[in-house]
Design an enzyme around this catalytic site. Structure first.
Site, PDB file in Angstrom:
ATOM      1  N   ARG A   1       0.901  -0.980   0.065  1.00 17.98           N
ATOM      2  CA  ARG A   1      -0.331   0.194  -0.322  1.00 17.98           C
ATOM      3  C   ARG A   1       1.046   1.049  -0.286  1.00 17.98           C
ATOM      4  O   ARG A   1       0.195   2.308   0.887  1.00 17.98           O
ATOM      5  CB  ARG A   1      -0.854   0.013   1.300  1.00 17.98           C
ATOM      6  CG  ARG A   1      -1.621  -1.019   1.179  1.00 17.98           C
ATOM      7  CD  ARG A   1      -2.590  -1.652   0.373  1.00 17.98           C
ATOM      8  NE  ARG A   1      -3.316  -2.880   0.448  1.00 17.98           N
ATOM      9  CZ  ARG A   1      -3.312  -4.001  -0.189  1.00 17.98           C
ATOM     10  NH1 ARG A   1      -2.512  -3.825  -1.205  1.00 17.98           N
ATOM     11  NH2 ARG A   1      -4.263  -5.018   0.110  1.00 17.98           N
TER      12      ARG A   1
ATOM     13  N   SER B   1     -11.102  -0.373   3.429  1.00 15.64           N
ATOM     14  CA  SER B   1     -10.591  -0.341   4.282  1.00 15.64           C
ATOM     15  C   SER B   1      -9.762   1.156   4.644  1.00 15.64           C
ATOM     16  O   SER B   1      -9.275   1.889   4.462  1.00 15.64           O
ATOM     17  CB  SER B   1      -9.443  -1.817   4.160  1.00 15.64           C
ATOM     18  OG  SER B   1     -10.394  -2.322   3.545  1.00 15.64           O
TER      19      SER B   1
ATOM     20  N   GLU C   1      -4.874   3.071   6.222  1.00 17.11           N
ATOM     21  CA  GLU C   1      -4.768   3.073   4.594  1.00 17.11           C
ATOM     22  C   GLU C   1      -6.140   4.615   4.219  1.00 17.11           C
ATOM     23  O   GLU C   1      -5.132   4.743   2.940  1.00 17.11           O
ATOM     24  CB  GLU C   1      -5.258   2.251   4.363  1.00 17.11           C
ATOM     25  CG  GLU C   1      -5.329   1.435   2.622  1.00 17.11           C
ATOM     26  CD  GLU C   1      -5.942   0.069   2.484  1.00 17.11           C
ATOM     27  OE1 GLU C   1      -6.303  -0.558   1.391  1.00 17.11           O
ATOM     28  OE2 GLU C   1      -5.633  -0.345   3.131  1.00 17.11           O
TER      29      GLU C   1
END
Length: 337
Positions: free
Chosen positions: A162, A237, A333
């Site tokens: 990520r 998420s 995130e």
């Protein structure tokens, strides 16, 4: 180049929080970018795609640069593979479906991820055992420092979990304009090893799925676990799955036998952040107009009328509680502005 003043951001973020930006500039082609230096000057600015991974915790005292560069073209191909050049403003999921319609393989595991094509390399999006970095040949963009266009080959993008160079050294210095993907034309073996995906295929007796049916399986799983942002504000998420070394995982597993994790190639373990939150009993909890989703503890939601600050405070509280219980610090995130 189109510019508006005092723009409501409610329609430009999937949380649906009602913040206001001083102004917004719509970038529809590369030529528009050459005017940015004069427009921005010393003003604060934020580069925005579809806002599916952004939480506005307050009004934005600056300029929103909204990327809307579209287009799709076959840049190169042979009997086995194809290279596609895609505008950063294209919707990610629509691009995935179009690639499958054209008979190209590679993106099926990344179906239904919200956001734009331009955001994909920045975040190095991933799902069900696949990361987009494995499918990117190069990333084109505009260098705000040098005031010119530049292309970075995949190794130069410094992709990680990520993460990418666009979130580190080139943050606020580089605007992604187009992404070049390398996909297969001859369908080969598919990535079906991820636990929940494998279980779904087995349950539905899909022993030998093709890319299209695998995409449909991924869509079904995501729909069953994640709320539709059009119905309830969310960004999917909210936290990254933390990665711990083997010894740390073993120690956690002894204390929490039901702990869920996934071993990485280097021997470390990716621990499921959703499990950590759910095990603390936070799944389905409500805090004013914000809450933790009842079906997936990794998703924070706007229950209606929530301020961005409410959602941010909930996220910070979760980080504190997880650290207190497991000595693991969750990392968002989602980009918090």
């Amino acid at each position: 180049m189109k510019e508006e003043s005092l723009v409501s951001l409610k329609e430009f973020n999937s949380f649906g929080v009602d913040s206001v930006a001083n102004s917004m500039v719509l970038i529809e082609n590369e030529q528009d970018l050459k005017q940015l230096d004069e427009l921005i000057g010393t003003k604060k600015f934020l580069i925005l795609g579809e806002g599916s991974n952004t939480l506005f915790s307050q009004d934005f005292d600056g300029i929103i640069i909204k990327i809307a560069i579209r287009g799709w073209e076959v840049k190169d191909e042979n009997e086995e593979a194809v290279q596609l050049r895609v505008g950063a403003g294209e919707n990610w999921h629509e691009f995935v479906l179009k690639s499958l319609d054209e008979g190209f393989q590679g993106l099926e595991n990344l179906s239904l991820i919200p956001g734009s094509v331009g955001a994909a390399p920045i975040q190095n999006i991933g799902a069900y055992g696949v990361e987009v970095s494995n499918l990117i040949d190069s990333v084109e963009g505009f260098d705000l420092i040098g005031n010119g266009f530049k292309t970075l080959m995949s190794p130069e993008c410094e992709f990680g979990y990520r993460s990418s160079i666009f979130k580190k050294e080139l943050k606020d210095k580089f605007i992604v304009t187009r992404v070049n993907f390398k996909l297969n034309k001859k369908w080969g073996s598919l990535n079906t090893e991820y636990r929940s995906l494998s279980a779904f295929l087995k349950k539905n007796k899909m022993d030998d799925p093709d890319p299209r049916s695998l995409s449909e399986a991924v869509i079904s799983i995501r729909n069953s676990k994640l709320p539709d942002p059009k119905k309830i504000g969310n960004a999917g998420s909210f936290f990254k799955n933390p990665i711990v070394d083997k010894e740390r995982y073993k120690s956690l597993k002894e204390k929490f036998p039901m702990l869920e994790g996934f071993q990485q190639e280097d021997g470390s373990f990716k621990v499921f952040a959703g499990w950590l939150i759910q095990n603390l009993g936070w799944k389905g909890k409500k805090f004013g107009n914000a809450g933790v989703h009842s079906e997936q503890a990794l998703v924070l939601v706007n229950l209606g009328g929530a301020k961005g600050q409410e959602i941010r405070e909930l996220a910070m509280k979760l980080i504190q509680e997880v650290k207190k219980e497991y000595s693991i610090e969750l990392e968002p995130e989602v980009r918090i502005v």
